[in-house]
Design a protein around this motif. Structure first.
Motif, PDB file in Angstrom:
ATOM      1  N   ALA A  91      50.233  43.733  75.120  1.00 30.30           N
ATOM      2  CA  ALA A  91      50.372  45.186  75.227  1.00 30.30           C
ATOM      3  C   ALA A  91      51.277  45.556  76.396  1.00 30.30           C
ATOM      4  O   ALA A  91      52.159  46.421  76.271  1.00 30.30           O
ATOM      5  CB  ALA A  91      49.002  45.829  75.381  1.00 30.30           C
ATOM      6  N   HIS A  92      51.090  44.920  77.543  1.00 26.46           N
ATOM      7  CA  HIS A  92      51.944  45.192  78.694  1.00 26.46           C
ATOM      8  C   HIS A  92      53.388  44.790  78.407  1.00 26.46           C
ATOM      9  O   HIS A  92      54.322  45.502  78.804  1.00 26.46           O
ATOM     10  CB  HIS A  92      51.411  44.438  79.911  1.00 26.46           C
ATOM     11  N   HIS A  93      53.574  43.669  77.742  1.00 26.44           N
ATOM     12  CA  HIS A  93      54.923  43.200  77.432  1.00 26.44           C
ATOM     13  C   HIS A  93      55.627  44.170  76.482  1.00 26.44           C
ATOM     14  O   HIS A  93      56.819  44.475  76.655  1.00 26.44           O
ATOM     15  CB  HIS A  93      54.853  41.792  76.815  1.00 26.44           C
ATOM     16  N   TRP A  94      54.892  44.674  75.501  1.00 32.79           N
ATOM     17  CA  TRP A  94      55.506  45.603  74.545  1.00 32.79           C
ATOM     18  C   TRP A  94      55.869  46.927  75.224  1.00 32.79           C
ATOM     19  O   TRP A  94      56.932  47.499  74.975  1.00 32.79           O
ATOM     20  CB  TRP A  94      54.556  45.839  73.382  1.00 32.79           C
ATOM     21  N   LYS A  95      55.000  47.421  76.087  1.00 32.88           N
ATOM     22  CA  LYS A  95      55.287  48.670  76.782  1.00 32.88           C
ATOM     23  C   LYS A  95      56.482  48.537  77.720  1.00 32.88           C
ATOM     24  O   LYS A  95      57.246  49.487  77.913  1.00 32.88           O
ATOM     25  CB  LYS A  95      54.063  49.131  77.570  1.00 32.88           C
ATOM     26  N   ALA A  96      56.647  47.353  78.307  1.00 33.43           N
ATOM     27  CA  ALA A  96      57.740  47.153  79.262  1.00 33.43           C
ATOM     28  C   ALA A  96      59.066  46.856  78.584  1.00 33.43           C
ATOM     29  O   ALA A  96      60.127  47.232  79.094  1.00 33.43           O
ATOM     30  CB  ALA A  96      57.387  46.019  80.228  1.00 33.43           C
ATOM     31  N   THR A  97      59.052  46.205  77.422  1.00 33.30           N
ATOM     32  CA  THR A  97      60.301  45.746  76.805  1.00 33.30           C
ATOM     33  C   THR A  97      60.528  46.258  75.397  1.00 33.30           C
ATOM     34  O   THR A  97      61.647  46.156  74.884  1.00 33.30           O
ATOM     35  CB  THR A  97      60.308  44.206  76.748  1.00 33.30           C
ATOM     36  N   HIS A  98      59.458  46.760  74.746  1.00 38.35           N
ATOM     37  CA  HIS A  98      59.515  47.122  73.325  1.00 38.35           C
ATOM     38  C   HIS A  98      59.949  45.932  72.472  1.00 38.35           C
ATOM     39  O   HIS A  98      60.672  46.082  71.493  1.00 38.35           O
ATOM     40  CB  HIS A  98      60.461  48.301  73.094  1.00 38.35           C
ATOM     41  N   ARG A  99      59.515  44.770  72.856  1.00 35.81           N
ATOM     42  CA  ARG A  99      59.756  43.541  72.108  1.00 35.81           C
ATOM     43  C   ARG A  99      58.424  42.832  71.884  1.00 35.81           C
ATOM     44  O   ARG A  99      57.516  42.910  72.697  1.00 35.81           O
ATOM     45  CB  ARG A  99      60.702  42.609  72.870  1.00 35.81           C
ATOM     46  N   GLY A 100      58.372  42.119  70.761  1.00 37.06           N
ATOM     47  CA  GLY A 100      57.186  41.347  70.477  1.00 37.06           C
ATOM     48  C   GLY A 100      57.158  40.042  71.243  1.00 37.06           C
ATOM     49  O   GLY A 100      58.067  39.712  72.012  1.00 37.06           O
ATOM     50  N   MET A 101      56.119  39.261  71.008  1.00 41.31           N
ATOM     51  CA  MET A 101      55.935  37.996  71.719  1.00 41.31           C
ATOM     52  C   MET A 101      55.508  36.945  70.709  1.00 41.31           C
ATOM     53  O   MET A 101      54.750  37.219  69.782  1.00 41.31           O
ATOM     54  CB  MET A 101      54.874  38.163  72.811  1.00 41.31           C
ATOM     55  N   ASP A 102      56.043  35.726  70.893  1.00 41.82           N
ATOM     56  CA  ASP A 102      55.659  34.629  70.015  1.00 41.82           C
ATOM     57  C   ASP A 102      54.664  33.724  70.716  1.00 41.82           C
ATOM     58  O   ASP A 102      54.273  33.959  71.861  1.00 41.82           O
ATOM     59  CB  ASP A 102      56.892  33.841  69.568  1.00 41.82           C
ATOM     60  N   ALA A 103      54.245  32.675  70.000  1.00 45.31           N
ATOM     61  CA  ALA A 103      53.194  31.804  70.532  1.00 45.31           C
ATOM     62  C   ALA A 103      53.657  31.040  71.761  1.00 45.31           C
ATOM     63  O   ALA A 103      52.871  30.801  72.690  1.00 45.31           O
ATOM     64  CB  ALA A 103      52.732  30.845  69.444  1.00 45.31           C
ATOM     65  N   VAL A 104      54.949  30.637  71.794  1.00 47.95           N
ATOM     66  CA  VAL A 104      55.436  29.835  72.922  1.00 47.95           C
ATOM     67  C   VAL A 104      55.415  30.645  74.206  1.00 47.95           C
ATOM     68  O   VAL A 104      54.940  30.193  75.253  1.00 47.95           O
ATOM     69  CB  VAL A 104      56.847  29.308  72.620  1.00 47.95           C
ATOM     70  N   HIS A 105      55.922  31.902  74.138  1.00 50.96           N
ATOM     71  CA  HIS A 105      55.937  32.739  75.338  1.00 50.96           C
ATOM     72  C   HIS A 105      54.526  33.201  75.718  1.00 50.96           C
ATOM     73  O   HIS A 105      54.230  33.347  76.898  1.00 50.96           O
ATOM     74  CB  HIS A 105      56.850  33.939  75.111  1.00 50.96           C
ATOM     75  N   LEU A 106      53.679  33.408  74.729  1.00 49.09           N
ATOM     76  CA  LEU A 106      52.305  33.750  75.049  1.00 49.09           C
ATOM     77  C   LEU A 106      51.611  32.578  75.731  1.00 49.09           C
ATOM     78  O   LEU A 106      50.811  32.780  76.645  1.00 49.09           O
ATOM     79  CB  LEU A 106      51.554  34.148  73.776  1.00 49.09           C
ATOM     80  N   ALA A 107      51.913  31.351  75.301  1.00 47.25           N
ATOM     81  CA  ALA A 107      51.336  30.172  75.948  1.00 47.25           C
ATOM     82  C   ALA A 107      51.763  30.085  77.404  1.00 47.25           C
ATOM     83  O   ALA A 107      50.967  29.718  78.276  1.00 47.25           O
ATOM     84  CB  ALA A 107      51.749  28.911  75.187  1.00 47.25           C
ATOM     85  N   ASP A 108      53.024  30.461  77.678  1.00 46.14           N
ATOM     86  CA  ASP A 108      53.494  30.441  79.055  1.00 46.14           C
ATOM     87  C   ASP A 108      52.765  31.502  79.884  1.00 46.14           C
ATOM     88  O   ASP A 108      52.435  31.277  81.050  1.00 46.14           O
ATOM     89  CB  ASP A 108      55.004  30.673  79.078  1.00 46.14           C
ATOM     90  N   ALA A 109      52.509  32.687  79.264  1.00 48.38           N
ATOM     91  CA  ALA A 109      51.819  33.750  80.000  1.00 48.38           C
ATOM     92  C   ALA A 109      50.354  33.408  80.238  1.00 48.38           C
ATOM     93  O   ALA A 109      49.790  33.764  81.274  1.00 48.38           O
ATOM     94  CB  ALA A 109      51.927  35.059  79.235  1.00 48.38           C
ATOM     95  N   LEU A 110      49.736  32.731  79.274  1.00 47.67           N
ATOM     96  CA  LEU A 110      48.326  32.379  79.399  1.00 47.67           C
ATOM     97  C   LEU A 110      48.101  31.047  80.090  1.00 47.67           C
ATOM     98  O   LEU A 110      46.955  30.663  80.336  1.00 47.67           O
ATOM     99  CB  LEU A 110      47.667  32.349  78.006  1.00 47.67           C
ATOM    100  N   ASP A 111      49.206  30.315  80.340  1.00 58.19           N
ATOM    101  CA  ASP A 111      49.107  28.993  80.957  1.00 58.19           C
ATOM    102  C   ASP A 111      48.236  28.072  80.107  1.00 58.19           C
ATOM    103  O   ASP A 111      47.252  27.480  80.565  1.00 58.19           O
ATOM    104  CB  ASP A 111      48.552  29.098  82.379  1.00 58.19           C
ATOM    105  N   CYS A 112      48.611  27.994  78.815  1.00 56.07           N
ATOM    106  CA  CYS A 112      47.886  27.119  77.896  1.00 56.07           C
ATOM    107  C   CYS A 112      48.891  26.476  76.953  1.00 56.07           C
ATOM    108  O   CYS A 112      50.096  26.734  77.020  1.00 56.07           O
ATOM    109  CB  CYS A 112      46.832  27.897  77.113  1.00 56.07           C
TER     110      CYS A 112
END
Length: 519
Positions: free
Chosen positions: A398-419
């Motif tokens: 939600a924060h990423h979409w509000k800041a960039t108006h772009r979606g997120m994929d699993a690879v970048h979400l893994a980097d954000a979640l550190d998993c």
């Protein structure tokens, strides 16, 4: 008294050939008086029998004419009218009339004076028009509107705030249009509250001057110290105000307080009789009645079912409005208190209406329709039940979409979640199954080839639940256009174990010591 000589002790003698006992009197005068009494009683019974068979038309005509004179006589108060008609009936009428019949004659006389119009005859033309709303979708003009809620929920404050909005000439109240028309006049029958409480309500509604004088638009205020009840006298008083001020807006708080002294039971259908009498007495003046009544314990599934007592009361009105808490605040005493109220309507003019409102220090505010708030509340309950990783992922997306108006994929979400990316993909799939995410395009494959990556974003109704904090930078933390670095090989071991393996790998291998053979 001594028994005459020759008479039995029982004091009676039996006449020959007769079965009746003849009383014995000491004097001739007693015997004559007794015989006269018997003659008068027999005459009365004969007269009563003749009256039953006689035509009562003459008595009815006389009493109805007298009832009209009594109603027109301004020197006879409303509470004395029945006594005057009763005296005429007892002294001059042949037939014996019950109190309800005499009361009906007085009502008919008053109705004939106030509303001379008769019924619409066969083939007559009917006039069809839209509902004359006073507060669009909530209050109907010229009829009775019933407001029910549990005690101390804000029924009186809401009604007085509506009165204040109308008196100040506002075009809307809580987001719904007001049909003000001519400058309104208000009559407040507030027998349920003392003067001090009414002063506070009117002050908050802007209906008191700086020195606490009521605005001129309020023609009268009855309070607990000077009450007005819905008996004959009270109904006549209200009808008098309505006669003087056509289209008067009458606020009654509460119905129980105005009828308690009449001995009516809330469970009986007769509980609505005072209201029916009031409606009949004021019908020709077209007042708008705001009737406040307490709701039954537990409320009801519909607005028309929330009223306490007999269903005859909501059946006698044209519009019902009920207030209920949006959430039960008793479940968790540590949780923040939810002061929002759900306002629901049901009536004869339009579809039911649901809206969520809240009383604040600055007045009433509206949070939207009941459907919108219910949907947001259901979404919040779903989010509260998410696992920690799912909740964190939804927040970051939600924060990423509000800041960039772009979606997120699993690879970048893994980097954000550190998993690991496979864990992030499982999280996205779980959120998508709960309808909390939606597709937001694809990220093209990198220069080394591969498949395009699917991008996801939270649905619109979820975004307000995750406000963008000031520390979140406007630039995306991860550039979704760039090809992500190749993930490290998955060993299946924990981080501490991976570090231990690295240390063992980097260490120098010492030659094994072979014990020397003994000579």
């Amino acid at each position: 008294m001594s028994v005459p000589y020759g008479c039995p002790d029982l004091g009676t003698v039996r006449a020959e050939g007769s079965e009746m006992n003849t009383p014995i009197f000491s004097t001739k005068e007693e015997q004559v008086a007794f015989q006269e009494g018997i003659a008068m009683e027999r005459a009365r019974q004969a007269t009563q029998q003749n009256n039953r068979s006689a035509d009562p038309a003459a008595d009815l005509k006389m009493l109805r004419a007298r009832a009209m004179e009594i109603v027109q006589d301004e020197e006879i108060t409303s509470q004395d009218r029945l006594a005057h008609l009763r005296a005429l009936s007892d002294n001059q009428a042949i037939h014996r009339f019950q109190e309800a019949e005499l009361r009906r004659m007085l009502w008919d006389a008053r109705r004939a004076l106030n509303s001379p119009a008769g019924p619409i005859e066969q083939g007559g033309q009917l006039h069809i028009s839209d509902a004359p709303w006073l507060w669009n979708g909530v209050f109907i003009r010229g009829v009775t509107n019933l407001i029910t809620a549990a005690p101390k929920l804000g029924k009186t404050r809401l009604v007085t705030s509506l009165f204040g909005a109308l008196a100040h000439g506002r075009d809307e109240f809580l987001g719904r249009r007001l049909h003000r028309g001519e400058p309104p006049k208000f009559l407040i029958v507030g027998s349920d509250q003392p003067e001090r409480d009414w002063a506070k309500c009117l002050k908050l509604a802007g209906l008191l001057t700086c020195d606490n004088h009521m605005w001129d638009c309020i023609v009268a205020l009855f309070h607990k110290g000077a009450p007005l009840h819905l008996d004959d006298e009270g109904i006549e008083t209200i009808a008098g105000y309505c006669r003087k001020h056509p289209n008067l807006i009458v606020g009654i708080d509460s119905y129980h307080a105005c009828t308690a002294q009449m001995g009516l039971q809330e469970k009986d259908a007769s509980f609505a009789d005072p209201l029916l009498d009031l409606q009949e007495a004021t019908a020709c003046y077209h007042p708008t009645i705001a009737l406040i009544h307490h709701s039954k314990k537990g409320g009801g599934t519909r607005a028309s079912e929330a009223s306490r007592g007999s269903n005859a009361l909501p059946g006698a009105v044209s519009q019902t409005i009920t207030l209920n808490w949006c959430q039960d605040n008793s479940g968790n005493p540590l949780a923040p208190r939810d002061n929002r109220l759900k306002l629901s309507t049901e009536g004869r003019e339009d579809m039911p209406l649901d809206m969520v409102i809240e009383q604040t220090d600055a007045g009433w505010i509206c949070h939207g329709s009941g459907e919108e708030v219910a949907q947001a509340q259901a979404i919040q309950e779903v989010i509260d039940k998410l696992e920690d990783r799912q909740h964190q992922a939804l927040r970051d997306m939600a924060h990423h979409w509000k800041a960039t108006h772009r979606g997120m994929d699993a690879v970048h979400l893994a980097d954000a979640l550190d998993c690991m990316p496979n864990r992030a993909a499982e999280t996205i799939t779980a959120l998508d199954r709960k309808h909390l995410l939606q597709r937001a395009g694809e990220r093209p494959a990198g220069p080394k080839g591969g498949k395009p990556a699917k991008l996801y974003r939270p649905v619109d109704i979820v975004l307000p639940l995750f406000p963008l904090k000031s520390e979140i930078s406007e630039e995306p933390v991860v550039d979704v256009e760039a090809t992500p670095a190749a993930p490290e090989s998955i060993t299946g071991l924990t981080g501490k174990t991976d570090n231990l393996v690295d240390r063992v790998t980097q260490a120098k291998i010492e030659p094994s010591r072979v014990p020397k053979a003994s000579v």
